[in-house]
Design a protein around this motif. Structure first.
Motif, PDB file in Angstrom:
ATOM      1  N   GLY A 118     -36.877  -7.113 -29.759  1.00 30.13           N
ATOM      2  CA  GLY A 118     -35.623  -7.377 -29.071  1.00 30.13           C
ATOM      3  C   GLY A 118     -35.715  -8.475 -28.035  1.00 30.13           C
ATOM      4  O   GLY A 118     -36.786  -8.743 -27.489  1.00 30.13           O
ATOM      5  N   GLU A 119     -34.576  -9.087 -27.741  1.00 31.11           N
ATOM      6  CA  GLU A 119     -34.514 -10.088 -26.679  1.00 31.11           C
ATOM      7  C   GLU A 119     -34.322  -9.447 -25.315  1.00 31.11           C
ATOM      8  O   GLU A 119     -34.498 -10.089 -24.282  1.00 31.11           O
ATOM      9  N   LEU A 120     -33.930  -8.173 -25.309  1.00 28.80           N
ATOM     10  CA  LEU A 120     -33.869  -7.375 -24.091  1.00 28.80           C
ATOM     11  C   LEU A 120     -34.765  -6.165 -24.267  1.00 28.80           C
ATOM     12  O   LEU A 120     -34.866  -5.606 -25.370  1.00 28.80           O
ATOM     13  N   VAL A 121     -35.405  -5.730 -23.177  1.00 30.07           N
ATOM     14  CA  VAL A 121     -36.288  -4.564 -23.207  1.00 30.07           C
ATOM     15  C   VAL A 121     -35.780  -3.561 -22.177  1.00 30.07           C
ATOM     16  O   VAL A 121     -35.658  -3.885 -20.992  1.00 30.07           O
ATOM     17  N   LYS A 122     -35.502  -2.363 -22.631  1.00 30.31           N
ATOM     18  CA  LYS A 122     -34.981  -1.294 -21.775  1.00 30.31           C
ATOM     19  C   LYS A 122     -36.036  -0.210 -21.603  1.00 30.31           C
ATOM     20  O   LYS A 122     -36.652   0.235 -22.580  1.00 30.31           O
ATOM     21  N   VAL A 123     -36.241   0.209 -20.376  1.00 32.63           N
ATOM     22  CA  VAL A 123     -37.167   1.299 -20.071  1.00 32.63           C
ATOM     23  C   VAL A 123     -36.457   2.638 -20.271  1.00 32.63           C
ATOM     24  O   VAL A 123     -35.327   2.819 -19.812  1.00 32.63           O
ATOM     25  N   ILE A 157     -34.663  -5.602 -19.023  1.00 29.69           N
ATOM     26  CA  ILE A 157     -35.316  -6.873 -18.704  1.00 29.69           C
ATOM     27  C   ILE A 157     -35.144  -7.861 -19.855  1.00 29.69           C
ATOM     28  O   ILE A 157     -35.237  -7.479 -21.029  1.00 29.69           O
ATOM     29  N   ARG A 158     -34.965  -9.123 -19.524  1.00 28.51           N
ATOM     30  CA  ARG A 158     -35.052 -10.156 -20.548  1.00 28.51           C
ATOM     31  C   ARG A 158     -36.505 -10.225 -21.046  1.00 28.51           C
ATOM     32  O   ARG A 158     -37.437 -10.324 -20.246  1.00 28.51           O
TER      33      ARG A 158
END
Length: 249
Positions: free
Chosen positions: A84-89, A167-168
């Motif tokens: 992904g281009e975004l990363v979520k915790v 996060i990007r």
């Protein structure tokens, strides 16, 4: 071709029981048009088969295992498998309220200069009630680079909850993932992000943070002692080095 947000979740044997609730909350998310999610579960000190079969059967779920290395190592290995281009915790024992992922995506889409988001968090208590987690939430909107680190440096407590980060991916790659700490690796990442790029605080609740006796933050060494001092020192050194590099860039 759809764009992807990658949800990164470390899990160990004591927290596997919470994965179905996290999975249900992911399935309930409605994303903006053209977006999809993938869930990277990393079993720290275990195997893919430790995760319930019905979760593993979902094509959006990608499970991996590794030798025990702690949550920072597990998060980084999960991120290493992401696309992904975004990363979520998302911690294994936490829950995403409806709309959480959509708000992260929309905020970063609408504010291209912002590198990361955090949000309002509600503590999910053992009796099922929700209580507001607060150290004094900032006003919704921009978080200027260095603002959160200045607060942490004087209190050793994050102003906002690091378990709510999105996060990007390019920014996360520049940092190098999570520090290999036995705890506080999420705070370390938040401090590193804060000195590198502006963030954004989302005022709507975007995480239900489960409180239970088995969580890492309940350990007696979490808030004091030699290990705590070493963790705080590592976080400070990392953030200071990144701040210096980015101030001179």
């Amino acid at each position: 071709m759809n764009r992807t947000i990658s949800i990164v979740t470390p899990v160990h044997e004591a927290a596997v029981e919470f994965l179905p609730a996290a999975f249900t909350s992911l399935q309930a998310q409605e994303l903006p048009h053209g977006w999809e999610w993938e869930w990277l579960i990393q079993v720290d000190g275990g195997y893919e088969t430790d995760v319930p079969a019905d979760i593993r059967a979902d094509p959006c779920v990608k499970v991996g295992g590794n030798r025990r290395g702690g949550p920072g190592v597990a998060r980084t290995l999960a991120w290493g498998r992401s696309h992904g281009e975004l990363v979520k915790v998302l911690d294994a024992d936490d829950i995403l309220p409806k709309g959480a992922l959509g708000r992260d995506i929309e905020t970063l889409e609408e504010n291209p200069s912002v590198g990361w988001t955090v949000c309002r968090v509600l503590d999910l208590m053992p009796d099922g009630t929700l209580q507001h987690y607060t150290l004094g939430d900032p006003e919704p909107g921009p978080l200027i680079r260095g603002e959160l680190y200045a607060y942490w440096a004087s209190t050793h407590r994050p102003m906002v909850h690091p378990a709510s980060l999105c996060i990007r991916e390019t920014l996360l790659a520049e940092i190098g993932g999570w520090m290999a700490l036995p705890a506080s690796e999420d705070t370390a990442l938040l401090m590193a992000l804060d000195v590198m790029a502006d963030g954004w605080f989302i005022g709507e609740a975007g995480l239900h943070y489960r409180k239970h006796p088995g969580q890492t933050t309940a350990h007696p060494d979490h808030r004091g002692g030699a290990e705590w001092e070493a963790r705080m020192g590592a976080i400070r050194k990392h953030a200071d080095a990144l701040a210096l590099r980015h101030s001179s860039a």
